[in-house]
Design a protein around this motif. Structure first.
Motif, short mmCIF file in Angstrom:
data_model
loop_
_atom_site.label_atom_id
_atom_site.label_comp_id
_atom_site.label_asym_id
_atom_site.label_seq_id
_atom_site.Cartn_x
_atom_site.Cartn_y
_atom_site.Cartn_z
N LEU A 21 0.81 -1.16 -0.04
CA LEU A 21 -0.15 0.12 -0.02
C LEU A 21 0.85 1.27 0.00
O LEU A 21 2.02 1.27 0.72
CB LEU A 21 -0.69 -0.21 1.13
N SER A 22 0.39 2.08 -0.83
CA SER A 22 1.32 3.43 -0.85
C SER A 22 0.18 4.50 -1.34
O SER A 22 -0.73 4.38 -1.74
CB SER A 22 2.49 3.25 -1.76
N SER A 23 0.77 5.81 -1.47
CA SER A 23 0.10 7.10 -1.67
C SER A 23 0.78 7.61 -3.11
O SER A 23 1.96 7.71 -3.16
CB SER A 23 0.13 8.02 -0.78
N VAL A 24 -0.10 8.22 -4.11
CA VAL A 24 0.43 8.63 -5.24
C VAL A 24 -0.28 9.83 -5.37
O VAL A 24 -1.52 9.80 -5.43
CB VAL A 24 0.70 7.72 -6.39
N GLY A 25 0.29 10.86 -5.70
CA GLY A 25 -0.21 12.21 -6.08
C GLY A 25 -0.91 12.78 -4.73
O GLY A 25 -0.37 12.68 -3.78
N ARG A 26 -2.15 13.61 -4.95
CA ARG A 26 -2.78 14.06 -3.93
C ARG A 26 -3.57 13.40 -2.80
O ARG A 26 -3.82 13.50 -1.85
CB ARG A 26 -3.67 15.31 -4.31
N GLN A 27 -4.11 12.09 -3.65
CA GLN A 27 -4.80 11.20 -2.87
C GLN A 27 -3.94 10.35 -1.75
O GLN A 27 -2.98 10.08 -2.33
CB GLN A 27 -5.46 10.35 -3.80
N PHE A 57 -3.27 6.72 0.08
CA PHE A 57 -3.20 5.25 0.16
C PHE A 57 -4.46 4.82 -1.07
O PHE A 57 -5.07 3.97 -1.18
CB PHE A 57 -4.24 4.79 1.52
N ASN A 58 -3.70 5.18 -2.25
CA ASN A 58 -4.49 5.05 -3.53
C ASN A 58 -3.74 4.05 -4.49
O ASN A 58 -4.20 3.78 -5.81
CB ASN A 58 -4.93 6.34 -4.41
N LYS A 59 -2.65 3.40 -4.10
CA LYS A 59 -2.16 2.38 -5.09
C LYS A 59 -1.65 1.19 -4.10
O LYS A 59 -1.30 1.26 -2.93
CB LYS A 59 -0.93 3.32 -5.47
#
Length: 418
Positions: A360-366, A368-370
């Motif tokens: 689990l990771s975060s990309v961009g402004r959102q 926990f979206n990846k």
């Protein structure tokens, strides 16, 4: 005429000789100083000593009142309401309108108290704002109300409801789907709703819904709301989608001259639920026709796999998601047994279970979206012998990451309260 000119010249010479007198220079400097002092406006004169002392006392009184008021705010945040009321009263006795003279910035609080903790995301300002709103609603009233109607109406207003019922309504707004976005929008109605939306009990229940009832301590987080917003978790207000594209070679034509190539697209869908269950689907159908069918766990599709998931311990700033899914068990048809062509020696029955590991990771402004693939395997357990065979899939370019997309219909209805 010559004599007059001579006398005039002699008089000028005498005045020049007299200008070197030091007494005249001293008198001229004194006159200039007196003249400049008379030209100065009266406002530039020094204040009397009594006025200066009075102003100093007022500044000291305001500083003391501000210190007491900020200490009351801190006590109220910690749950010590009786201590907070005591400091509020002391501050009001010194300066009645002290709340309007305090700048609720974090730096001012640090200068007055010296023991506030620094927060990079500005939650400290939010907590101070909650205390400020709460004080404004309760100050000078025996029975404080969450809100009040702007215009007089004959119908019953929502402000007539007790706070306990309003909090129960707020739990229905959050619902079992953990729709915190709707809670934040509800907090924009008024100051009272803002306070109710920041209630620690709501956010604590949401955290326990995500990380289990063992989540009883804040750790390094300052509030339950901060934990829910910053601690890595899967999202429930949408769906994770992975699109894979590849080129497949077709069959050769009869004359051997032409061989077609096919461009193939297929999708993998992952939908997580707050109760720990997960739905997984692999299909060539596009999201427009699939997303609405995955709103609940009871999906009537043959290719759907259901199961459960868990979040691993956060190590090295990484959070892993492990899921175990399987196909729905189909009911055996009784007509098959009656068929005379039914084979007695059928293939041995086996259970197929799929184990999935994701990062689990975060990309961009959102946030926990990846979800990136780490592991994918199939566990085949034969019922007759109990033997289990594990087949691991090669994570090549066919396993593209999942990207989250919010779906409004998933939180449009509330099944039950939080």
């Amino acid at each position: 005429m010559a004599e007059e000119n001579v006398d005039l010249d002699c008089g000028l010479e005498e005045e020049d000789d007299g200008s070197d007198d030091p007494n005249l220079e001293l008198q001229l400097d004194t006159f200039r100083a007196k003249w400049m002092s008379e030209l100065k406006p009266s406002c530039d004169t020094r204040l009397p000593r009594a006025s200066s002392q009075r102003r100093t006392q007022e500044n000291a009184r305001e500083e003391k009142a501000a210190e007491l008021y900020l200490r009351a705010v801190k006590e109220e945040q910690n749950g010590a309401f009786y201590e907070a009321i005591k400091f509020y009263r002391l501050a009001m006795q010194l300066v009645p309108d002290i709340e309007s003279k305090i700048n609720y910035s974090h730096s001012d609080a640090d200068q007055a108290e010296g023991n506030y903790r620094e927060e990079g995301d500005g939650d400290g300002d939010i907590e101070d704002l909650v205390a400020y709103f709460d004080h404004q609603l309760t100050f000078g009233t025996s029975f404080p109300k969450i809100c009040s109607p702007e215009l007089e109406k004959s119908q019953m207003h929502i402000s007539a409801l007790p706070r306990e019922i309003l909090m129960y309504i707020f739990r229905w707004v959050v619902s079992s789907h953990l729709d915190m976005r709707a809670l934040e929008q509800l907090s924009l109605v008024c100051r009272g709703f803002y306070i109710c939306a920041r209630d620690p009990e709501i956010w604590r229940s949401a955290c326990q819904k995500v990380w289990g009832h063992n989540c009883t301590k804040l750790g390094h987080y300052l509030s339950w709301r901060e934990m829910f917003l910053q601690r890595p978790r899967v999202r429930f207000d949408g769906i994770y989608i992975s699109k894979t594209s590849y080129i497949r070679q077709g069959e050769q034509s009869l004359d051997g001259f032409y061989r077609p190539w096919h461009h193939v697209d297929f999708y993998r869908y992952l939908r997580f639920f707050p109760d720990g269950s997960v739905v997984m689907l692999t299909t060539p159908e596009e999201p427009l026709s699939i997303v609405s069918r995955l709103r609940t766990q009871n999906v009537r599709m043959d290719a759907v796999k259901v199961g459960h998931y868990r979040l691993s311990q956060e190590t090295d700033n990484q959070t892993k998601v492990y899921a175990v899914v399987h196909k729905r068990k189909e009911e055996k048809s009784s007509d098959l047994q009656k068929n005379r062509f039914y084979r007695r020696n059928t293939a041995p029955e086996a259970d197929h279970t799929f184990h999935v590991g994701l990062l689990l990771s975060s990309v961009g402004r959102q946030s926990f979206n990846k979800l990136t693939w780490m592991h994918h395997s199939c566990h085949i357990t034969y019922k007759l012998t109990g033997e289990t065979v594990i087949s691991a899939f090669d994570l090549n370019k066919m396993y593209t990451p999942f990207i989250f997309g919010r779906v409004k219909s998933y939180t449009a209805f509330s099944d039950q309260a939080l």
